[in-house]
Write an enzyme that holds these catalytic residues in place. Structure first.
Site, PDB file in Angstrom:
ATOM      1  N   LYS A  22       3.364  16.890  -8.352  1.00 16.66           N
ATOM      2  CA  LYS A  22       2.798  17.002  -6.646  1.00 16.66           C
ATOM      3  C   LYS A  22       4.361  15.922  -6.137  1.00 16.66           C
ATOM      4  O   LYS A  22       4.813  16.030  -5.554  1.00 16.66           O
ATOM      5  CB  LYS A  22       1.815  17.087  -6.287  1.00 16.66           C
ATOM      6  CG  LYS A  22       2.081  15.593  -4.434  1.00 16.66           C
ATOM      7  CD  LYS A  22       0.446  16.132  -4.235  1.00 16.66           C
ATOM      8  CE  LYS A  22      -0.038  15.054  -4.691  1.00 16.66           C
ATOM      9  NZ  LYS A  22       0.311  14.253  -3.375  1.00 16.66           N
ATOM     10  N   ASN A  23       3.614  14.087  -6.963  1.00 16.57           N
ATOM     11  CA  ASN A  23       4.762  13.266  -6.650  1.00 16.57           C
ATOM     12  C   ASN A  23       5.995  12.681  -7.264  1.00 16.57           C
ATOM     13  O   ASN A  23       6.649  12.167  -6.820  1.00 16.57           O
ATOM     14  CB  ASN A  23       3.744  11.994  -7.100  1.00 16.57           C
ATOM     15  CG  ASN A  23       2.032  12.235  -6.476  1.00 16.57           C
ATOM     16  OD1 ASN A  23       2.289  12.366  -5.424  1.00 16.57           O
ATOM     17  ND2 ASN A  23       1.809  11.494  -6.623  1.00 16.57           N
ATOM     18  N   CYS A 118      -3.774  10.316   2.316  1.00 17.73           N
ATOM     19  CA  CYS A 118      -5.091   9.848   2.794  1.00 17.73           C
ATOM     20  C   CYS A 118      -5.629   8.402   3.225  1.00 17.73           C
ATOM     21  O   CYS A 118      -4.148   7.986   3.037  1.00 17.73           O
ATOM     22  CB  CYS A 118      -5.332   9.942   0.570  1.00 17.73           C
ATOM     23  SG  CYS A 118      -5.557  11.124  -0.112  1.00 17.73           S
ATOM     24  N   ARG A 123      -2.187   0.904   4.004  1.00 20.67           N
ATOM     25  CA  ARG A 123      -1.133   1.980   3.354  1.00 20.67           C
ATOM     26  C   ARG A 123       0.650   1.364   4.526  1.00 20.67           C
ATOM     27  O   ARG A 123       0.847   2.069   5.286  1.00 20.67           O
ATOM     28  CB  ARG A 123      -1.010   3.045   2.798  1.00 20.67           C
ATOM     29  CG  ARG A 123      -1.736   3.826   2.164  1.00 20.67           C
ATOM     30  CD  ARG A 123      -1.915   5.393   1.456  1.00 20.67           C
ATOM     31  NE  ARG A 123      -0.902   5.767   1.095  1.00 20.67           N
ATOM     32  CZ  ARG A 123      -1.060   6.190   0.309  1.00 20.67           C
ATOM     33  NH1 ARG A 123      -1.813   7.318   0.072  1.00 20.67           N
ATOM     34  NH2 ARG A 123      -0.374   6.852  -0.960  1.00 20.67           N
ATOM     35  N   ASP A 307      -4.416   6.329  -9.090  1.00 21.13           N
ATOM     36  CA  ASP A 307      -4.823   8.140  -9.108  1.00 21.13           C
ATOM     37  C   ASP A 307      -6.015   8.295  -9.754  1.00 21.13           C
ATOM     38  O   ASP A 307      -6.179   9.852  -9.301  1.00 21.13           O
ATOM     39  CB  ASP A 307      -3.265   8.675  -8.786  1.00 21.13           C
ATOM     40  CG  ASP A 307      -2.948   8.850  -7.708  1.00 21.13           C
ATOM     41  OD1 ASP A 307      -3.370   7.517  -6.217  1.00 21.13           O
ATOM     42  OD2 ASP A 307      -1.786   8.843  -7.250  1.00 21.13           O
ATOM     43  N   ARG A 399      -4.409  19.485  -1.810  1.00 21.52           N
ATOM     44  CA  ARG A 399      -3.257  18.809  -1.497  1.00 21.52           C
ATOM     45  C   ARG A 399      -2.091  18.416  -3.800  1.00 21.52           C
ATOM     46  O   ARG A 399      -1.588  18.829  -2.967  1.00 21.52           O
ATOM     47  CB  ARG A 399      -3.757  17.830  -0.804  1.00 21.52           C
ATOM     48  CG  ARG A 399      -4.199  17.693   0.312  1.00 21.52           C
ATOM     49  CD  ARG A 399      -3.802  16.367   1.752  1.00 21.52           C
ATOM     50  NE  ARG A 399      -2.492  15.830   0.729  1.00 21.52           N
ATOM     51  CZ  ARG A 399      -3.300  14.684   0.611  1.00 21.52           C
ATOM     52  NH1 ARG A 399      -4.311  14.160   0.705  1.00 21.52           N
ATOM     53  NH2 ARG A 399      -2.494  13.878   0.149  1.00 21.52           N
TER      54      ARG A 399
HETATM   55  C1  UD1 Z   1       2.316   6.694  -4.411  1.00 26.43           C
HETATM   56  C2  UD1 Z   1       1.181   8.015  -5.187  1.00 26.43           C
HETATM   57  C3  UD1 Z   1       0.134   8.115  -4.798  1.00 26.43           C
HETATM   58  C4  UD1 Z   1      -0.537   7.114  -5.329  1.00 26.43           C
HETATM   59  C5  UD1 Z   1       0.210   5.559  -5.252  1.00 26.43           C
HETATM   60  C6  UD1 Z   1       0.444   4.411  -6.415  1.00 26.43           C
HETATM   61  C7  UD1 Z   1       3.339   9.901  -4.144  1.00 26.43           C
HETATM   62  C8  UD1 Z   1       2.832  11.119  -2.964  1.00 26.43           C
HETATM   63  N1  UD1 Z   1       2.247   8.945  -4.304  1.00 26.43           N
HETATM   64  O1  UD1 Z   1       2.365   6.408  -3.473  1.00 26.43           O
HETATM   65  O2  UD1 Z   1      -0.472   8.703  -5.680  1.00 26.43           O
HETATM   66  O3  UD1 Z   1      -1.581   6.400  -5.572  1.00 26.43           O
HETATM   67  O4  UD1 Z   1       1.641   5.866  -5.640  1.00 26.43           O
HETATM   68  O5  UD1 Z   1       0.457   5.057  -7.657  1.00 26.43           O
HETATM   69  O6  UD1 Z   1       4.000   9.390  -4.959  1.00 26.43           O
HETATM   70  N2  UD1 Z   1       2.435  -1.086   0.246  1.00 26.43           N
HETATM   71  C9  UD1 Z   1       2.822  -1.717   1.072  1.00 26.43           C
HETATM   72  N3  UD1 Z   1       3.982  -2.200   1.844  1.00 26.43           N
HETATM   73  C10 UD1 Z   1       5.170  -0.885   1.798  1.00 26.43           C
HETATM   74  C11 UD1 Z   1       4.629   0.442   0.615  1.00 26.43           C
HETATM   75  C12 UD1 Z   1       3.251   0.008   0.065  1.00 26.43           C
HETATM   76  O7  UD1 Z   1       2.077  -3.126   1.019  1.00 26.43           O
HETATM   77  O8  UD1 Z   1       5.765  -1.089   2.166  1.00 26.43           O
HETATM   78  C13 UD1 Z   1       1.376  -1.522  -0.926  1.00 26.43           C
HETATM   79  C14 UD1 Z   1       0.400  -0.113  -0.007  1.00 26.43           C
HETATM   80  O9  UD1 Z   1      -0.662  -0.462   0.743  1.00 26.43           O
HETATM   81  C15 UD1 Z   1      -0.534   0.106  -1.618  1.00 26.43           C
HETATM   82  C16 UD1 Z   1       0.814  -0.853  -2.601  1.00 26.43           C
HETATM   83  O10 UD1 Z   1       1.312  -0.919  -1.783  1.00 26.43           O
HETATM   84  O11 UD1 Z   1      -1.561  -1.062  -1.787  1.00 26.43           O
HETATM   85  C17 UD1 Z   1       1.176   0.445  -3.486  1.00 26.43           C
HETATM   86  O12 UD1 Z   1       1.496   1.743  -2.501  1.00 26.43           O
HETATM   87  P1  UD1 Z   1       2.620   2.494  -3.324  1.00 26.43           P
HETATM   88  O13 UD1 Z   1       3.195   2.358  -4.852  1.00 26.43           O
HETATM   89  O14 UD1 Z   1       3.735   2.581  -2.247  1.00 26.43           O
HETATM   90  O15 UD1 Z   1       2.346   3.599  -3.469  1.00 26.43           O
HETATM   91  P2  UD1 Z   1       2.632   5.082  -2.360  1.00 26.43           P
HETATM   92  O16 UD1 Z   1       3.947   5.253  -2.682  1.00 26.43           O
HETATM   93  O17 UD1 Z   1       2.695   5.710  -1.181  1.00 26.43           O
END
Ligand code: UD1
Length: 419
Positions: A22-23, A118, A123, A307, A399
């Site tokens: 999915k990701n 979620c 986030r 995850d 999901r």
């Molecule tokens: C993706 C995955 C999710 C997984 C996560 C971490 C998808 C669709 N989802 O989510 O399943 O749990 O990676 O492996 O691929 N952060 C910031 N600022 C930003 C972006 C992120 O502070 O602009 C922080 C987030 O709050 C979090 C951390 O970075 O604490 C990791 O987030 P991120 O790696 O961005 O996760 P996602 O891409 O949302």
């Protein structure tokens, strides 16, 4: 509202085929915005999140043809146009924000609201925006709407990410592929899903180097064309079945996986004393030994994936002694603790650590899936618990797990969905 009713089902045995990730599929669908022509994506997991992403693309004029039997989507961008991304869809999935990078690259501007998804933490999207700004875009955030505008086009530059965010790495790569000149992103995420996205973009004609490393170089090109691409196997679905096999003391063959992507998970299971055989794209798990307690710290890839944290917590709740989970990625990812507590687990949360004191047995109870992977953890708990469990809010689980009920029934789990 639909629920799962699960009866204790130990010694689960059989074969489980793993879907496409999915990701990986979500960013690749978003990246198709960049192509001029028809793109074919194979091994698509037709989950609700994927359907929402397809609707988001259809909403901007992209023609989507789904072939569910062959797990394929044909995407034709010839009638694409730019408008504010549909909020009703954006709020449904976090990954909707991945439209920002490719729309910005293709049209020079985007209008989008804060994404949903979620509820496992705040986030923020500051790192995505920081990347767009560095590439020359202006950002205005007012009344919940984010307007991103690159009046003079995007220009390649050097970008350092304060944290290796998966989504920010993907969005910035997608924004940079059509930018003038060269972009270098440092401290970027190295997840296999990002490598898959880069492979897809390069097949479309992008010039991206360094996939899977912490520094990615993107040499801007004028336009992208079309390609056929097969999504990588879902390492989190595979990991969930690995834990499920171990926890139920079962023997499951997990088929169509990439063993390399699961190293952090399989090595932790071996540390717990679970027998695992890996050969080509098959992993066999035997949950027969006496298990040992372990500690876990979630980390960006290749570290232990956040995850997989809830599913491991279920397993660790049933191992004698004390185990500690340190969650370093998301600040609010322990909502399953209360639900596992209802089933008799003994877990205390202190800051970003969960202290798990193993119990002899857990018992069936009425619990709620608070998010996707928390829901998976409760399914594993339900299969191990004495008696009958009832899991509500299972839309979260659906999901991320395609045909979960059928897959579980095929390996002998006593599970049924009720409305
Ligand atoms: C993706 C995955 C999710 C997984 C996560 C971490 C998808 C669709 N989802 O989510 O399943 O749990 O990676 O492996 O691929 N952060 C910031 N600022 C930003 C972006 C992120 O502070 O602009 C922080 C987030 O709050 C979090 C951390 O970075 O604490 C990791 O987030 P991120 O790696 O961005 O996760 P996602 O891409 O949302």
């Amino acid at each position: 509202m639909e629920k799962f009713i699960i009866e204790q089902s130990l010694n689960i045995k059989g074969d489980v085929y793993i879907e496409g990730a999915k990701n990986a599929c979500l960013p690749i669908l978003a990246a198709a915005i960049l192509s001029n022509g028809e793109t074919i994506i194979k091994k698509v997991p037709f989950l609700s999140d994927i359907n929402v992403m397809c609707s988001l693309l259809e909403d901007i004029g992209i023609d989507i043809k789904k072939d569910i039997n062959n797990k394929t989507i044909n995407i034709d961008t010839k009638n694409i146009y730019n408008k504010e991304v549909c909020y009703d869809l954006v709020k449904k999935i976090r990954a909707s924000f991945l439209l920002a990078g490719p729309l910005l690259a293709r049209f020079g501007k985007v209008s989008i609201q804060m994404p949903g998804g979620c509820a496992i933490g705040v986030r923020p999207i500051d790192l995505h925006l920081k990347g767009f700004k560095a590439l020359g875009a202006e950002i205005i955030q007012e009344h919940g709407i984010i307007e991103i505008n690159a009046k003079n086009g995007l220009v390649g530059t050097e970008i350092y990410l304060d944290f290796p965010s998966v989504g920010a790495t993907e969005n910035i790569i997608m924004a940079s592929v059509l930018a003038k000149g060269e972009t270098i992103i440092s401290n970027c995420a190295t997840e296999p899903e990002i490598v898959d996205l880069i492979e897809f973009l390069n097949k479309l004609g992008a010039k991206i180097e360094g996939a899977g490393t912490e520094t990615i170089k993107i040499i801007g090109v004028d336009s992208l064309y079309n390609c056929t691409h097969t999504i990588i196997p879902d390492r989190i679905e595979a990991g969930t079945f690995l834990v499920l096999s171990a926890a139920t003391r079962g023997e499951i063959n997990i088929l169509d996986v990439n063993c390399e992507h699961l190293k952090a998970v399989t090595s932790k299971l071996r540390e717990i004393n679970i027998d695992i055989e890996e050969k080509d794209n098959i992993i066999k798990v035997f949950g027969k030994n006496i298990f040992k307690n372990v500690d876990i710290k979630t980390m960006p890839y290749p570290g232990f994936p956040t995850d997989m944290q809830p599913q491991f917590m279920t397993l660790m709740s049933m191992i004698q002694g004390t185990s500690i989970i340190n969650e370093t990625i998301f600040e609010n990812r322990f909502m399953h603790v209360a639900e596992l507590g209802l089933m008799g687990a003994n877990i205390k949360v202190e800051g970003n650590s969960a202290i798990i004191n193993g119990v002899e047995k857990i018992t069936g109870s009425k619990v709620k899936a608070t998010d996707l992977r928390a829901g998976a953890a409760l399914i594993i708990a339900g299969l191990c618990a004495e008696g009958i469990s009832e899991i509500s809010d299972i839309y979260h689980i659906e999901r991320g797990y395609y045909n979960i009920e059928e897959k579980l029934k095929n390996i002998g789990a006593k599970i049924k969905k009720i409305t």
